[in-house]
Each structure stands twice: as C-alpha cells, then as structure tokens.
Design a protein around this motif. Structure first.
Motif, PDB file in Angstrom:
ATOM      1  N   LEU A  77      64.201  36.682   1.284  1.00 28.74           N
ATOM      2  CA  LEU A  77      64.851  35.506   1.846  1.00 28.74           C
ATOM      3  C   LEU A  77      64.109  35.012   3.080  1.00 28.74           C
ATOM      4  CD1 LEU A  77      68.579  36.631   1.486  1.00 28.74           C
ATOM      5  CD2 LEU A  77      67.302  35.114  -0.008  1.00 28.74           C
ATOM      6  N   ASP A  78      63.646  35.944   3.933  1.00 31.36           N
ATOM      7  CA  ASP A  78      62.931  35.559   5.147  1.00 31.36           C
ATOM      8  C   ASP A  78      61.612  34.875   4.816  1.00 31.36           C
ATOM      9  OD1 ASP A  78      64.947  36.568   6.643  1.00 31.36           O
ATOM     10  OD2 ASP A  78      63.937  38.431   7.187  1.00 31.36           O
ATOM     11  N   ASP A  79      60.895  35.401   3.825  1.00 30.92           N
ATOM     12  CA  ASP A  79      59.612  34.812   3.443  1.00 30.92           C
ATOM     13  C   ASP A  79      59.808  33.416   2.862  1.00 30.92           C
ATOM     14  OD1 ASP A  79      58.386  37.040   4.329  1.00 30.92           O
ATOM     15  OD2 ASP A  79      57.618  37.717   2.397  1.00 30.92           O
ATOM     16  N   LEU A  83      58.231  30.000   4.475  1.00 30.44           N
ATOM     17  CA  LEU A  83      57.369  29.077   3.742  1.00 30.44           C
ATOM     18  C   LEU A  83      57.967  27.678   3.686  1.00 30.44           C
ATOM     19  CD1 LEU A  83      56.062  31.261   0.764  1.00 30.44           C
ATOM     20  CD2 LEU A  83      54.788  30.463   2.764  1.00 30.44           C
ATOM     21  N   ARG A  84      59.279  27.600   3.599  1.00 29.83           N
ATOM     22  CA  ARG A  84      59.931  26.285   3.615  1.00 29.83           C
ATOM     23  C   ARG A  84      59.676  25.575   4.946  1.00 29.83           C
ATOM     24  NH1 ARG A  84      65.889  27.419   0.850  1.00 29.83           N
ATOM     25  NH2 ARG A  84      65.296  26.901  -1.306  1.00 29.83           N
ATOM     26  N   MET A  85      59.836  26.321   6.054  1.00 30.48           N
ATOM     27  CA  MET A  85      59.611  25.734   7.377  1.00 30.48           C
ATOM     28  C   MET A  85      58.144  25.354   7.561  1.00 30.48           C
ATOM     29  SD  MET A  85      62.517  25.517   8.824  1.00 30.48           S
ATOM     30  CE  MET A  85      63.112  25.151   7.170  1.00 30.48           C
ATOM     31  N   LEU A  86      57.247  26.210   7.076  1.00 30.33           N
ATOM     32  CA  LEU A  86      55.819  25.923   7.187  1.00 30.33           C
ATOM     33  C   LEU A  86      55.474  24.662   6.399  1.00 30.33           C
ATOM     34  CD1 LEU A  86      53.037  27.176   8.195  1.00 30.33           C
ATOM     35  CD2 LEU A  86      52.787  27.974   5.846  1.00 30.33           C
ATOM     36  N   ASN A  87      56.031  24.557   5.186  1.00 27.26           N
ATOM     37  CA  ASN A  87      55.760  23.394   4.348  1.00 27.26           C
ATOM     38  C   ASN A  87      56.320  22.124   4.978  1.00 27.26           C
ATOM     39  OD1 ASN A  87      54.695  22.312   1.837  1.00 27.26           O
ATOM     40  ND2 ASN A  87      56.812  22.001   1.218  1.00 27.26           N
ATOM     41  N   LEU A  88      57.521  22.208   5.534  1.00 27.37           N
ATOM     42  CA  LEU A  88      58.120  21.043   6.187  1.00 27.37           C
ATOM     43  C   LEU A  88      57.314  20.612   7.410  1.00 27.37           C
ATOM     44  CD1 LEU A  88      61.958  21.818   6.020  1.00 27.37           C
ATOM     45  CD2 LEU A  88      60.721  20.001   4.824  1.00 27.37           C
ATOM     46  N   PRO A 112      53.831  37.180  12.599  1.00 27.77           N
ATOM     47  CA  PRO A 112      52.923  38.261  12.205  1.00 27.77           C
ATOM     48  C   PRO A 112      53.412  39.100  11.032  1.00 27.77           C
ATOM     49  CG  PRO A 112      54.143  38.898  14.152  1.00 27.77           C
ATOM     50  CD  PRO A 112      54.540  37.478  13.831  1.00 27.77           C
ATOM     51  N   ILE A 113      54.739  39.114  10.775  1.00 25.87           N
ATOM     52  CA  ILE A 113      55.281  40.000   9.747  1.00 25.87           C
ATOM     53  C   ILE A 113      55.423  39.241   8.432  1.00 25.87           C
ATOM     54  CG2 ILE A 113      57.142  41.591   9.155  1.00 25.87           C
ATOM     55  CD1 ILE A 113      57.820  41.781  12.092  1.00 25.87           C
ATOM     56  N   THR A 118      52.852  36.095   0.561  1.00 18.40           N
ATOM     57  CA  THR A 118      53.355  35.007   1.399  1.00 18.40           C
ATOM     58  C   THR A 118      52.254  34.477   2.307  1.00 18.40           C
ATOM     59  OG1 THR A 118      55.580  35.959   1.378  1.00 18.40           O
ATOM     60  CG2 THR A 118      55.107  34.343   3.101  1.00 18.40           C
ATOM     61  N   GLY A 119      51.477  35.398   2.888  1.00 18.40           N
ATOM     62  CA  GLY A 119      50.376  34.987   3.765  1.00 18.40           C
ATOM     63  C   GLY A 119      49.332  34.159   3.037  1.00 18.40           C
TER      64      GLY A 119
END
Length: 202
Positions: A77-79, A83-88, A112-113, A118-119
């Motif tokens: 869920l965290d990943d 990724l959603r926030m990064l994409n937005l 960092p985690i 995901t990275g």
C-alpha cells in the motif's frame, strides 16, 4: 524486517544522515544510498563496518525479525501511494515545463525505503519526463526552423505554423502519458494484491 530497512531504522534512530553514516563506516555515500534503497546487497565486511558505526553488533543488524501477517500489506500500500504521488508530481510540467522533472526526482530521493521494483518504476517515470522535455524543445526548434525556411524560400507568411500548436500538442501528450502511468500503477498493484491474497486497492 529486511537488512536494508534495519539499517535505515538504526541510522535514523542515531540521528545520522546517509553521508555521516558513510563517513563513520568508511564507505561512499553512494554505497549507503544503494544499500538503504535495496538496490545493493552489502558484503559482510561492509555490514560489520556499518554496524560498528551504528553502535550495533553484526549479529543484531543481520537478525531477521518475524513480520506479523497484518503488517505484510503495508509495503504494498505504501509503495502504491508513493508511486501515485510521484506520478502526480509530474503534472508540475504545466507550470514549469523546462525543469519540472526535478520535482519527482526530489520526491524519489526523499523516500529511501523502496523495494527494487518500485524504485525501478519510479526512475522510469522520471526518465519519461526528461525525454518529454527534450522532445518538447525539439518540437519548438523544428517549428522555428520550418517557419524560417518557409519565409526565406517562399516569402509566404500564411504557411507559418503557430508555436502554440507544438506547445499544446506536447502538453496533451504528456497528460496522456501521466494518465496511462496512473492506470499502470493501479493495475499492477491490484494484480500484486490479488496474487498475494491481499485486499485490492483502488
């Protein structure tokens, strides 16, 4: 908890930055970054040096702790949220199209985690935005070159192409790219959750 997460936790508990830990352990800051992100599996002597810098024993740092079943959903869920926030954050191109990719890049560096998959996906999103900036500039340059040629060779200003066309087309293209990535993020994590018997996220 995995080794790289225990190192992150121990470093943060000591109040050290990655650079400070690297200096104490006698390794490069890049090495610490790769270890903490899970991109690199450290050798035993590197783990020993890091453990000494963190005032822990080698055995403490290498110990695998059992993870409760209910906690296994958190990384997924965290990943997905990350990724959603990064994409937005890529939508910042609408305001600062020339260097907007620095914003998702900063978001990635501040987290960092991350697991390896995901990275890799996060870096792919940023590479797409860098490529978009390059193509965006090329489209404007090609439009300029076309207009100069038309005016010089034919003297017909009616054939000149407005710079708004490549501008709006490229903006639309990037909006589509980001939207498609949002769908990929949702579908990939839905498939992962289904295969693991976890709750689907939508």
């Amino acid at each position: 908890m995995k080794l790289h997460l225990r190192i992150v936790q121990a470093r943060q508990e000591k109040g050290l930055t990655q650079e400070e830990l690297a200096e104490l352990a006698g390794v490069s800051a890049r090495t610490i970054q790769r270890i903490e992100s899970g991109d690199s599996v450290p050798r035993n002597f590197t783990v020993k040096a890091i453990a000494t810098a963190l005032d822990q024993s080698f055995e403490q740092l290498m110990r695998e702790e059992p993870v409760p079943h209910f906690a296994q959903t958190a990384p997924v869920l965290d990943d997905q949220h990350f990724l959603r926030m990064l994409n937005l954050s890529c939508f910042s191109y609408m305001i600062i199209p020339y260097v907007h990719f620095l914003i998702p890049r900063h978001v990635l560096k501040s987290e960092p985690i991350l697991n390896r998959e995901t990275g890799l996906f996060a870096r792919k999103l940023i590479r797409e935005q860098v490529s978009w900036v390059v193509i965006f500039h090329l489209s404007l340059i090609l439009t300029l070159a076309y207009n100069l040629i038309v005016v010089k060779m034919f003297g017909n200003r009616h054939l000149v192409v407005s710079y708004l066309w490549p501008f709006f087309i490229m903006y639309l293209v990037n909006a589509v790219i980001i939207s498609l990535n949002a769908v990929r993020i949702k579908n990939n994590f839905k498939s992962l959750n289904t295969s693991n018997g976890l709750l689907n996220v939508g």
